[in-house]
Motif scaffolding. Structure first.
Motif, PDB file in Angstrom:
ATOM      1  N   ALA A 153      43.834  37.520  50.336  1.00  0.00           N
ATOM      2  CA  ALA A 153      44.405  37.948  49.063  1.00  0.00           C
ATOM      3  C   ALA A 153      43.344  38.706  48.272  1.00  0.00           C
ATOM      4  CB  ALA A 153      44.884  36.731  48.283  1.00  0.00           C
ATOM      5  N   TRP A 154      43.803  39.672  47.512  1.00  0.00           N
ATOM      6  CA  TRP A 154      42.869  40.464  46.721  1.00  0.00           C
ATOM      7  C   TRP A 154      42.290  39.626  45.585  1.00  0.00           C
ATOM      8  CZ3 TRP A 154      41.131  45.031  48.306  1.00  0.00           C
ATOM      9  CH2 TRP A 154      41.875  45.705  49.282  1.00  0.00           C
ATOM     10  N   PRO A 155      41.062  39.909  45.201  1.00  0.00           N
ATOM     11  CA  PRO A 155      40.417  39.096  44.158  1.00  0.00           C
ATOM     12  C   PRO A 155      41.032  39.359  42.793  1.00  0.00           C
ATOM     13  CG  PRO A 155      39.049  40.984  44.715  1.00  0.00           C
ATOM     14  CD  PRO A 155      40.188  40.987  45.693  1.00  0.00           C
ATOM     15  N   ASP A 156      40.619  38.576  41.846  1.00  0.00           N
ATOM     16  CA  ASP A 156      41.020  38.740  40.448  1.00  0.00           C
ATOM     17  C   ASP A 156      39.760  39.125  39.662  1.00  0.00           C
ATOM     18  OD1 ASP A 156      42.365  38.716  38.073  1.00  0.00           O
ATOM     19  OD2 ASP A 156      42.186  36.536  37.795  1.00  0.00           O
ATOM     20  N   PRO A 157      39.724  40.327  39.074  1.00  0.00           N
ATOM     21  CA  PRO A 157      40.795  41.320  38.957  1.00  0.00           C
ATOM     22  C   PRO A 157      41.004  42.111  40.252  1.00  0.00           C
ATOM     23  CG  PRO A 157      38.822  42.152  37.910  1.00  0.00           C
ATOM     24  CD  PRO A 157      38.511  40.745  38.319  1.00  0.00           C
ATOM     25  N   VAL A 158      42.238  42.621  40.440  1.00  0.00           N
ATOM     26  CA  VAL A 158      42.575  43.340  41.659  1.00  0.00           C
ATOM     27  C   VAL A 158      42.102  44.794  41.557  1.00  0.00           C
ATOM     28  CG1 VAL A 158      44.880  43.960  40.821  1.00  0.00           C
ATOM     29  CG2 VAL A 158      44.431  43.902  43.269  1.00  0.00           C
ATOM     30  N   GLU A 175      50.341  55.613  35.538  1.00  0.00           N
ATOM     31  CA  GLU A 175      50.857  54.749  34.475  1.00  0.00           C
ATOM     32  C   GLU A 175      51.814  53.696  35.016  1.00  0.00           C
ATOM     33  OE1 GLU A 175      50.666  57.983  34.341  1.00  0.00           O
ATOM     34  OE2 GLU A 175      49.290  58.402  32.681  1.00  0.00           O
ATOM     35  N   THR A 176      52.612  54.083  36.036  1.00  0.00           N
ATOM     36  CA  THR A 176      53.542  53.124  36.646  1.00  0.00           C
ATOM     37  C   THR A 176      52.780  51.974  37.273  1.00  0.00           C
ATOM     38  OG1 THR A 176      55.088  54.926  37.101  1.00  0.00           O
ATOM     39  CG2 THR A 176      55.432  52.874  38.302  1.00  0.00           C
ATOM     40  N   MET A 177      51.650  52.264  37.892  1.00  0.00           N
ATOM     41  CA  MET A 177      50.821  51.215  38.480  1.00  0.00           C
ATOM     42  C   MET A 177      50.339  50.241  37.412  1.00  0.00           C
ATOM     43  SD  MET A 177      48.493  53.414  41.169  1.00  0.00           S
ATOM     44  CE  MET A 177      47.523  51.990  41.635  1.00  0.00           C
ATOM     45  N   PHE A 178      49.827  50.787  36.301  1.00  0.00           N
ATOM     46  CA  PHE A 178      49.296  49.921  35.254  1.00  0.00           C
ATOM     47  C   PHE A 178      50.399  49.040  34.665  1.00  0.00           C
ATOM     48  CE2 PHE A 178      45.985  53.457  34.250  1.00  0.00           C
ATOM     49  CZ  PHE A 178      45.355  53.183  35.449  1.00  0.00           C
ATOM     50  N   GLU A 179      51.571  49.639  34.435  1.00  0.00           N
ATOM     51  CA  GLU A 179      52.675  48.876  33.843  1.00  0.00           C
ATOM     52  C   GLU A 179      53.117  47.746  34.765  1.00  0.00           C
ATOM     53  OE1 GLU A 179      55.667  51.773  33.129  1.00  0.00           O
ATOM     54  OE2 GLU A 179      54.558  52.780  31.515  1.00  0.00           O
ATOM     55  N   ARG A 180      53.224  48.044  36.060  1.00  0.00           N
ATOM     56  CA  ARG A 180      53.694  47.032  36.996  1.00  0.00           C
ATOM     57  C   ARG A 180      52.711  45.879  37.133  1.00  0.00           C
ATOM     58  NH1 ARG A 180      56.953  46.327  41.563  1.00  0.00           N
ATOM     59  NH2 ARG A 180      56.794  44.121  42.101  1.00  0.00           N
ATOM     60  N   ILE A 181      51.445  46.199  37.282  1.00  0.00           N
ATOM     61  CA  ILE A 181      50.475  45.138  37.529  1.00  0.00           C
ATOM     62  C   ILE A 181      50.284  44.261  36.283  1.00  0.00           C
ATOM     63  CG2 ILE A 181      48.293  46.277  36.912  1.00  0.00           C
ATOM     64  CD1 ILE A 181      47.322  45.253  39.738  1.00  0.00           C
ATOM     65  N   GLU A 182      50.491  44.846  35.108  1.00  0.00           N
ATOM     66  CA  GLU A 182      50.423  44.037  33.887  1.00  0.00           C
ATOM     67  C   GLU A 182      51.668  43.166  33.744  1.00  0.00           C
ATOM     68  OE1 GLU A 182      49.624  46.800  30.779  1.00  0.00           O
ATOM     69  OE2 GLU A 182      47.508  47.049  31.342  1.00  0.00           O
ATOM     70  N   ARG A 183      52.830  43.662  34.219  1.00  0.00           N
ATOM     71  CA  ARG A 183      54.029  42.809  34.217  1.00  0.00           C
ATOM     72  C   ARG A 183      53.841  41.623  35.152  1.00  0.00           C
ATOM     73  NH1 ARG A 183      57.042  47.563  34.963  1.00  0.00           N
ATOM     74  NH2 ARG A 183      57.651  46.850  37.057  1.00  0.00           N
ATOM     75  N   GLU A 184      53.049  41.811  36.193  1.00  0.00           N
ATOM     76  CA  GLU A 184      52.767  40.720  37.129  1.00  0.00           C
ATOM     77  C   GLU A 184      51.698  39.771  36.589  1.00  0.00           C
ATOM     78  OE1 GLU A 184      54.282  40.150  40.019  1.00  0.00           O
ATOM     79  OE2 GLU A 184      55.582  41.928  39.911  1.00  0.00           O
ATOM     80  N   ARG A 185      51.197  40.092  35.381  1.00  0.00           N
ATOM     81  CA  ARG A 185      50.163  39.275  34.730  1.00  0.00           C
ATOM     82  C   ARG A 185      48.903  39.172  35.590  1.00  0.00           C
ATOM     83  NH1 ARG A 185      52.277  36.853  30.301  1.00  0.00           N
ATOM     84  NH2 ARG A 185      54.554  36.695  30.166  1.00  0.00           N
ATOM     85  N   ARG A 186      48.599  40.324  36.200  1.00  0.00           N
ATOM     86  CA  ARG A 186      47.377  40.402  37.000  1.00  0.00           C
ATOM     87  C   ARG A 186      46.345  41.237  36.256  1.00  0.00           C
ATOM     88  NH1 ARG A 186      48.340  39.893  42.555  1.00  0.00           N
ATOM     89  NH2 ARG A 186      46.081  40.126  42.801  1.00  0.00           N
ATOM     90  N   ARG A 187      45.123  40.836  36.320  1.00  0.00           N
ATOM     91  CA  ARG A 187      44.048  41.667  35.796  1.00  0.00           C
ATOM     92  C   ARG A 187      43.686  42.711  36.853  1.00  0.00           C
ATOM     93  NH1 ARG A 187      39.023  38.712  33.892  1.00  0.00           N
ATOM     94  NH2 ARG A 187      39.167  37.748  35.954  1.00  0.00           N
ATOM     95  N   TRP A 188      43.147  43.846  36.393  1.00  0.00           N
ATOM     96  CA  TRP A 188      42.884  44.920  37.334  1.00  0.00           C
ATOM     97  C   TRP A 188      41.714  45.774  36.861  1.00  0.00           C
ATOM     98  CZ3 TRP A 188      43.201  49.723  35.071  1.00  0.00           C
ATOM     99  CH2 TRP A 188      43.932  49.802  33.875  1.00  0.00           C
ATOM    100  N   TYR A 189      41.196  46.576  37.771  1.00  0.00           N
ATOM    101  CA  TYR A 189      40.218  47.606  37.431  1.00  0.00           C
ATOM    102  C   TYR A 189      40.384  48.749  38.433  1.00  0.00           C
ATOM    103  CZ  TYR A 189      37.288  46.129  41.387  1.00  0.00           C
ATOM    104  OH  TYR A 189      36.812  45.840  42.641  1.00  0.00           O
ATOM    105  N   ILE A 190      39.935  49.923  38.056  1.00  0.00           N
ATOM    106  CA  ILE A 190      40.027  51.083  38.946  1.00  0.00           C
ATOM    107  C   ILE A 190      38.799  51.105  39.838  1.00  0.00           C
ATOM    108  CG2 ILE A 190      40.081  53.598  39.086  1.00  0.00           C
ATOM    109  CD1 ILE A 190      41.623  53.612  36.471  1.00  0.00           C
TER     110      ILE A 190
END
Length: 285
Positions: A173-178, A191-206
């Motif tokens: 599984a990918w780490p947190d943040p993904v 933008e679609t990527m950012f919106e979706r991953i935030e709806r999944e309540r996942r932290r992320w970075y580029i």
């Protein structure tokens, strides 16, 4: 400036070795041919042939001029042929996203060009938002863009399924943040990527930002992160669907053209048929 007609007369005299055969070759009288040679000699200020020899031979000055004369006449013939040939004289400017410009689309353009040799296709690839701006500014005759919904003036529109992908070599599984692999700001999926991953309540970075589909896909294949892409673009690549995220809503691939007649209409129809076939292909599993 040396008159090519006079240069042709001089070349013919030297190559034929005399005025009679040269006049026959050029379909003119000997007196006309003699006058043309005399005019050329007046222009250069030197005698170009030795009239006392048989066959007639060029003088020392004539020998120096002969090579240049042949090149000038040849260039004039090439220029006349080029200007008389309509091939490539009518440009059609086309803009489309990078992944749409596939091998099959290149073949379509190649076959169109063979049928209509007077046409020169000027094709540019880029991000859909920039392509739309340039089309509205009059830079393109035909444009293919990806957008949430087509505008009223589109010629045809086709749904394109998009999904999340990761490397086939991803084991855990990918780490947190993904980590995310994205296009630069302004890219359609960013933008679609950012919106979706935030709806999944996942932290992320580029983790990686690439300006082309190939760069993004290579980064995902190498395991730098996950990304959102058209399913068709992922076919044949070393990636697989990212199971935790289901596919997003389809995006529309739309064709726009300022004209709807003649060769523009023919090309729009062929591009539309290719996009229709593309949209019906199943995605990777």
């Amino acid at each position: 400036m040396l008159d090519p007609r006079l240069l042709r007369a001089f070349i013919a005299i030297v190559e034929a070795g005399g005025f009679t055969k040269a006049a026959e070759r050029l379909h003119m009288t000997q007196s006309t041919l003699s006058q043309q040679l005399a005019r050329l000699e007046d222009a250069v200020g030197q005698t170009l042939v030795d009239r006392d020899t048989r066959p007639i031979r060029p003088s020392a000055a004539g020998e120096r001029l002969l090579g240049y004369a042949r090149r000038i006449v040849t260039l004039q013939q090439e220029a006349t042929a080029a200007l008389g040939n309509p091939a490539g004289t009518a440009p059609i400017h086309i803009g489309l996203p990078e992944d749409i410009f596939s091998r099959s689309m290149a073949r379509l353009f190649g076959e169109f060009s063979k049928r209509h040799q007077e046409i020169r296709l000027d094709v540019s690839a880029g991000l859909s938002r920039d392509l739309t701006r340039r089309y509205r500014g009059g830079e393109f005759d035909i444009v293919v863009v990806k957008e949430p919904a087509p505008s009223n003036d589109c010629r045809a529109s086709f749904p394109e399924s998009i999904g999340w992908f990761e490397s086939k070599d991803a084991l855990n599984a990918w780490p947190d943040p993904v980590p995310l692999v994205t296009f630069p700001p302004g890219g359609l999926y960013r933008e679609t990527m950012f919106e979706r991953i935030e709806r999944e309540r996942r932290r992320w970075y580029i983790a990686f930002s690439g300006s082309s589909f190939n760069n993004v896909l290579v980064a995902v294949e190498g395991g730098l992160g996950i990304t959102l892409l058209p399913n068709a673009a992922a076919l044949g690549r070393h990636v697989r669907p990212y199971a935790p995220f289901s596919d997003e809503a389809a995006i529309m691939v739309s064709i726009y053209a300022w004209e709807n007649t003649g060769l523009i209409a023919e090309l729009v129809e062929q591009i539309g048929a290719a996009l229709s076939e593309r949209s019906s292909r199943p995605g990777p599993s």
